[in-house]
Every structure is written in structure tokens, then in C-alpha cells.
Design a protein around this motif. Structure first.
Motif, PDB file in Angstrom:
ATOM      1  N   THR A 297       1.199  -1.482   0.197  1.00 58.65           N
ATOM      2  CA  THR A 297      -0.016   0.016  -0.332  1.00 58.65           C
ATOM      3  C   THR A 297       0.775   1.304  -0.630  1.00 58.65           C
ATOM      4  OG1 THR A 297      -2.069  -1.162   1.046  1.00 58.65           O
ATOM      5  CG2 THR A 297      -1.613   1.324   1.452  1.00 58.65           C
ATOM      6  N   LYS A 298       2.132   1.131   0.771  1.00 60.03           N
ATOM      7  CA  LYS A 298       2.866   2.330   0.888  1.00 60.03           C
ATOM      8  C   LYS A 298       3.620   2.615  -0.804  1.00 60.03           C
ATOM      9  CE  LYS A 298       6.574   4.303   3.270  1.00 60.03           C
ATOM     10  NZ  LYS A 298       7.549   4.030   4.665  1.00 60.03           N
ATOM     11  N   THR A 299       4.486   1.804  -0.969  1.00 59.30           N
ATOM     12  CA  THR A 299       4.477   1.618  -2.481  1.00 59.30           C
ATOM     13  C   THR A 299       3.771   2.500  -3.265  1.00 59.30           C
ATOM     14  OG1 THR A 299       6.198  -0.288  -1.810  1.00 59.30           O
ATOM     15  CG2 THR A 299       6.220   0.721  -4.301  1.00 59.30           C
ATOM     16  N   ALA A 300       2.195   2.099  -2.972  1.00 60.99           N
ATOM     17  CA  ALA A 300       1.266   1.652  -4.605  1.00 60.99           C
ATOM     18  C   ALA A 300       1.059   3.452  -4.415  1.00 60.99           C
ATOM     19  CB  ALA A 300       0.206   1.496  -4.011  1.00 60.99           C
ATOM     20  N   PHE A 301       1.052   4.009  -2.794  1.00 63.95           N
ATOM     21  CA  PHE A 301       1.059   5.186  -2.623  1.00 63.95           C
ATOM     22  C   PHE A 301       1.756   6.125  -3.378  1.00 63.95           C
ATOM     23  CE2 PHE A 301      -0.021   9.735  -0.412  1.00 63.95           C
ATOM     24  CZ  PHE A 301      -1.178   9.252  -0.117  1.00 63.95           C
ATOM     25  N   ILE A 302       3.061   5.513  -3.163  1.00 64.78           N
ATOM     26  CA  ILE A 302       4.118   6.438  -3.094  1.00 64.78           C
ATOM     27  C   ILE A 302       4.678   6.631  -4.356  1.00 64.78           C
ATOM     28  CG2 ILE A 302       6.859   7.361  -2.669  1.00 64.78           C
ATOM     29  CD1 ILE A 302       6.364   5.991  -0.493  1.00 64.78           C
ATOM     30  N   SER A 303       4.637   6.220  -5.587  1.00 69.46           N
ATOM     31  CA  SER A 303       5.205   5.214  -7.203  1.00 69.46           C
ATOM     32  C   SER A 303       3.873   6.366  -7.712  1.00 69.46           C
ATOM     33  CB  SER A 303       4.710   4.785  -7.214  1.00 69.46           C
ATOM     34  OG  SER A 303       5.394   3.297  -6.423  1.00 69.46           O
TER      35      SER A 303
END
Length: 423
Positions: A297-303
Motif C-alpha cells: 500500500t505504501k509503495t503504491a501510494f508513493i509511486s
């Protein structure tokens, strides 16, 4: 480095987002070539007719969008070992209701003679509109299901193939095969091809004779509609579809055909960043729905957020320095009046992408803040009728509305971060 690459490739988000973004980017190129050729061969009036067709289709298909988004969230949130049985159960439920209420599918065809008077669309376009929505209804169900099953690669291939079918229309017109009627027929054929392609892809993953099912097959429609999350999802989907289409419908109805075509070209220019990163946001919605995997989730949001910023900056540079050349290359000389509106387009491009990114995030995370969107949409529509006397005024209304709502969502996101830090 090799281990890092393997970990990235094995990550569902990175692999899925890469495939969807790559193919989505290619499909976007096809879409813009399609728009470019339609604009050049049909002119502002004909191009405005095509743009209005898609906007009316989106509004008519609001119930479809609500149901398919709900299905996507549900399949995505199910544990991996249960996804196939759940998807099969949803299909059984879907076709059971269709067989029971089949006459509702045919009723819209009775409205075709009335549509031209209400919409300013031609009678032939009206007939294509109803047929297009019908096939989109069936294809969107299977598209949503295969996305929930994370069949990104094959789904993307079908999307590209459908783009080629649609592109055939303006190509044929360029060779002298009729005019707007050819484009409309190919649009309908693309919808038919989409349904066939996604159906067989779904069938390959979920056999028709599968006996493993989920209790959803025992539910009535009332049980689903009364679900609080479905209600939130329905209102949010309704708001997003109205915001992305009602202005085009408004301009088509109350402005001259040429100005409607100019405005449609402005809309395309203002949504280029969103269309490019749209596939990534689709994957993000799937990942955001999985509350157990915070790392993804964190990776998806930042990307996604980084791409929105990059897209906004790039879009502004292109329009500021190469605006006239861009309009001439994409739409042709008859659309040169749109150059004067590219400054507004670059601002709205960023706000539009940012707004829908946060809305997708909150919707997937089941946050009630998404209800702000549908609560304010009536004010947006009223503003169009009260202040939308010129094209520039309609554009300004879009910018102001997206900006205010984006600020509200940003405040809500910061508040959620603080609450999580306290926990």
C-alpha cells in the motif's frame, strides 16, 4: 542487485502496475491517435458528437460502474485461495439476475427516438449509444472480474486490441469510407470485441463447470444495495462520473457544435496525465483494498503520487512552450482556438489527476470522506448553469471545484496520517 530485481518483479503491485502502465500507455497512444484522426477528418462538430456519445454512455452506465467497482473491491479483498470461487459465484449471481430481469435490458431501445431531442445527438448516434452501453455492460463485468483476479497482462492485451478496432473507424474515413457513421460503427464493434475478449479470458481462468462457489449466490440484490460500503461506493462513483462527463454534456447541449468540439479537445488536453497513469491507479485501487499488506500500500501510494507530480510538471512545460504546435499536430488547424485555453488545461490536468488519485485511495480504504464528493456535485452542476455562459467560465468552474475538493481530501489524508501515528 539481482535479488532486489527478483523481489521487485515478484511483487504483485510492481509487476501488475508495470504491465498495466506499459500497455495502458500504448492503449493511450492509440486513443490519442484515434482522437487526432477523428478531429482532423470530422472537424469540431463531428468530434464534439463523438465526445458527447462517450459522455452520455458514461452517465447512462452509472449503475454498471457502481456494481463493477464494488465487484473489483470485493474480489480484490478476498484471500488468494478463494478468489476463483468468489469470482465464479459473482458470475452465477450476475447471470441469474439478467435472466430474471431480461426485459429491463431491452427497454432502453424504446427511448432511441426521444434521445436526439434531449441530447442534440443524431438519431443514428442515439442508436449506437444504446447498443454501445448494452455491450459495455456485459464486458465491464468480465473486465472487472479479470482485474480482480490480477490477470493484468492478458487484460491489457485485449484492451490494446479493442483500441485497434476503434482506431479502424477514422482510418477508414481517411480512405473515403463514409464519415461519422463509419466511426460510430467501429466504436460499437470495439464494445462487442471487448465483451468477447474479456469473457473468454475469464472463462480460461474460471471454468464454467466450476462447483466451488461462495455464499454470494444466495444473496438478493437488496442485501447488496443495503450494504453501507456499497452505498458509499455508489455515491462516490456517481459523483466521479458526473464530474467527468456532465460538463461535456452541458456544452454539447447549450453551445454551438463548433464550440462543443473545441471544448472536447480541451478536455482531452486536460486529462492526458490522468489517462497515462490511469492503469497504475487501477492497480493501486486493488492494492489499497488489501488492508493486510501495508508495505504494498505504501509503495503504491508513493509511486502513484510521484507520477502525478511528474506528469503535472511535464504537462505544463509542453503546453507552455509547445502549445500551438501540439494542437496543430494532434487536432489540426480548425482547433487552434483551443490554444488560448491550454493554460487552464495544464492546471486542471494536475488537479484532476490528484483528486481522483486520493478519491481512489479513500474509496479503497473505505473512508467516509469520499462522501464529500457526491455531496458537492449538485453545487458543481448548479454552477455550470448559473456561471457557465462561456467556454472559459466552464473551464474555470472545473478548476475551482477540483481545487477545493483536492484541498479537502489533502486535509483528510493528513488527519488520517496523524491518527495512525498516534495509534
Amino acid at each position: 542487485m539481482k535479488k532486489l530485481f527478483q523481489r521487485v518483479y515478484q511483487n504483485d503491485f510492481f509487476r501488475g502496475s508495470f504491465l498495466l502502465t506499459a500497455f495502458g500507455f500504448f492503449a493511450g497512444i492509440l486513443n490519442y491517435i484515434n482522437n487526432m484522426l477523428n478531429a482532423r477528418y470530422l472537424g469540431p462538430a463531428g468530434y464534439g458528437e463523438i465526445a458527447a456519445l462517450f459522455s452520455y454512455a458514461a452517465v447512462i452506465a452509472v449503475p454498471i460502474s457502481i456494481v463493477t467497482t464494488y465487484i473489483l473491491q470485493r474480489i480484490s479483498s478476498v484471500r488468494p485461495e478463494k478468489k476463483i470461487s468468489y469470482a465464479r459465484s459473482v458470475e452465477i449471481f450476475f447471470w441469474t439476475k439478467i435472466r430474471r430481469w431480461w426485459f429491463f435490458v431491452l427497454l432502453p431501445f424504446l427511448l432511441i427516438p426521444l434521445i436526439p431531442r434531449m441530447t442534440n445527438l443524431s438519431l443514428f448516434t442515439s442508436a449506437i449509444l444504446i447498443s454501445y452501453v448494452l455491450f459495455s455492460f456485459f464486458s465491464s463485468f468480465y473486465l472487472t472480474s479479470v482485474q480482480g483476479l490480477r490477470l493484468f497482462f492478458f487484460a491489457s492485451l485485449i484492451g490494446v486490441a479493442v483500441g485497434f478496432i476503434r482506431l479502424t473507424g477514422p482510418i477508414l474515413v481517411g480512405f473515403g469510407v463514409d464519415g461519422i457513421a463509419t466511426v460510430l460503427v467501429c466504436i460499437l464493434l470495439s464494445s462487442v470485441g471487448s465483451f468477447i475478449g474479456y469473457y473468454f479470458l475469464f472463462r480460461k481462468k474460471v471454468p464454467a463447470g466450476s462447483t466451488k462457489t461462495h455464499p454470494i449466490t444466495e444473496k438478493r440484490i437488496f442485501h447488496i444495495v443495503s450494504n453501507p460500503y456499497f452505498f458509499t461506493l455508489a455515491l462516490s462513483t456517481l459523483a466521479t462520473i458526473f464530474f467527468t462527463n456532465v460538463d461535456i454534456i452541458f456544452v454539447k447541449k447549450f453551445f454551438p457544435p463548433v464550440e462543443a468540439g473545441i471544448y472536447s479537445s480541451w478536455i482531452i488536453c486536460s486529462r492526458i496525465p490522468y489517462y497515462i497513469i490511469g492503469p497504475l491507479l487501477s492497480v493501486g485501487f486493488i492494492v489499497f483494498s488489501d488492508e493486510k499488506n501495508r508495505a504494498q500500500t505504501k509503495t503504491a501510494f508513493i509511486s502513484s503520487f510521484a507520477l502525478i507530480i511528474l506528469g503535472g510538471i511535464t504537462n505544463y512545460i509542453v503546453y507552455h512552450w509547445f502549445g500551438k504546435g501540439f494542437i496543430l499536430m494532434v487536432f489540426g488547424a480548425r482547433f487552434l482556438p483551443a490554444v488560448g485555453y491550454l493554460g487552464q488545461a495544464s492546471i486542471f490536468a494536475f488537479l484532476f489527476s490528484y483528486l481522483f488519485f486520493l478519491n481512489n485511495y479513500f474509496l479503497a480504504r473505505r473512508k467516509r470522506i469520499v462522501l464529500v464528493f457526491p455531496m458537492t456535485i449538485p453545487l458543481y452542476i448548479v454552477a455550470l448553469f448559473v456561471f457557465g455562459k462561456q467556454l472559459s467560465a466552464v473551464m474555470s468552474i472545473n478548476i475551482v471545484f477540483a481545487g477545493i475538493l483536492g484541498c479537502v481530501y489533502t486535509a483528510g489524508f493528513i488527519r488520517s496520517l496523524r491518527a495512525r501515528a498516534i495509534d
